[in-house]
Design an enzyme around this catalytic site. Structure first.
Site, mmCIF file in Angstrom:
data_model
loop_
_atom_site.group_PDB
_atom_site.id
_atom_site.type_symbol
_atom_site.label_atom_id
_atom_site.label_comp_id
_atom_site.label_asym_id
_atom_site.label_seq_id
_atom_site.Cartn_x
_atom_site.Cartn_y
_atom_site.Cartn_z
ATOM 1 N N LYS A 54 0.931 -1.089 -0.068
ATOM 2 C CA LYS A 54 0.208 -0.012 -0.012
ATOM 3 C C LYS A 54 0.969 1.201 0.041
ATOM 4 C CE LYS A 54 -3.792 2.329 2.346
ATOM 5 N NZ LYS A 54 -4.355 2.550 3.706
ATOM 6 N N ASP A 71 -8.117 2.279 -0.169
ATOM 7 C CA ASP A 71 -8.366 2.301 1.432
ATOM 8 C C ASP A 71 -9.738 2.258 1.813
ATOM 9 O OD1 ASP A 71 -9.563 4.784 0.626
ATOM 10 O OD2 ASP A 71 -8.658 5.865 1.994
#
Ligand code: SF4
Length: 226
Positions: free
Chosen positions: A129, A147
């Site tokens: 990420k 997210d």
């Protein structure tokens, strides 16, 4: 949330108008972290795990005055850096990761932050990420950052039926034009914060209401909206 999914057409046909309308609505959408160069970007994203961007910005406002180059993070004892990032939480792990990442930056990348996911993943403490966010901000998006907002809005907009972020990203990269991979998450995040709230989405004020299968506004009411 409104459970009935109303027919609004194929997602392939809706994706462009969705992006275009959000880009007009949230022309100021960008990453909320504050940084002046790629090293500061990398540190900010590493610090943002499990805390808010506002909190990270508060900490980095002083951190980035004290530490200007990768070498600076290695010139202090670990416990001093731990204190300096304490307020972001998980400070021991974060300080360890930052020093490890700065070491590899200097040893393998000449002190420059790389822009490919594979290279970024070689930095200690940098997971997928973080790598995705950094690469996208450096102008080389190689995926779509998923997210909590991106997950919720993609599902509500009927762009994916998946729950798992990796599978959601797989659906989104097939759908979203590559040129938009960098800004797409920011548009969804800002729309999620401003309009499509997790508990109380303001469908009657939403520019996507006629394109959204989850809208609470009935289709025959859409034509009457201002
Ligand atoms: S119409 Fe807009 S606010 Fe309502 S669920 Fe869809 S995207 Fe969210």
């Amino acid at each position: 949330m409104h459970e009935a999914r109303r027919p609004v057409g194929r997602r392939r046909d809706r994706i462009r108008p969705i992006i275009e309308r959000l880009a007009v609505e949230h022309a100021d959408a960008k990453i909320a972290l504050e940084f002046r160069n790629p090293v500061e970007l990398l540190i900010s994203v590493m610090l943002s795990a499990q805390t808010t961007d506002v909190n990270v910005n508060r900490v980095t406002a002083t951190l980035f005055e004290k530490y200007r180059r990768p070498e600076d993070y290695l010139a202090v004892p670990r416990d001093e850096l731990e204190q300096d990032v304490y307020a972001t939480g998980f400070f021991r792990q974060k300080a360890k990761s930052i020093q490890g990442a700065m070491r590899v930056l200097l040893d393998e990348f000449g002190g420059e932050v790389p822009t490919t996911i594979d290279e970024l993943l070689r930095l200690p403490g940098v997971a997928r990420k973080t790598a995705n966010v950094v690469a996208a901000e450096l102008g080389n998006p190689q995926g779509i950052v998923v997210d909590t907002h991106v997950r919720r809005l993609s599902q509500r907009l009927g762009l994916t039926r998946q729950e798992d972020p990796v599978k959601i990203e797989r659906d989104l990269v097939k759908l979203v034009p590559r040129a938009d991979w960098g800004r797409f998450p920011h548009l969804l995040i800002w729309h999620g914060r401003r309009v499509c709230d997790a508990r109380n989405p303001r469908c009657e004020d939403c520019v996507l209401t006629d394109l959204c299968p989850s809208s609470r506004v009935e289709l025959d009411e859409v034509a009457e909206l201002p």
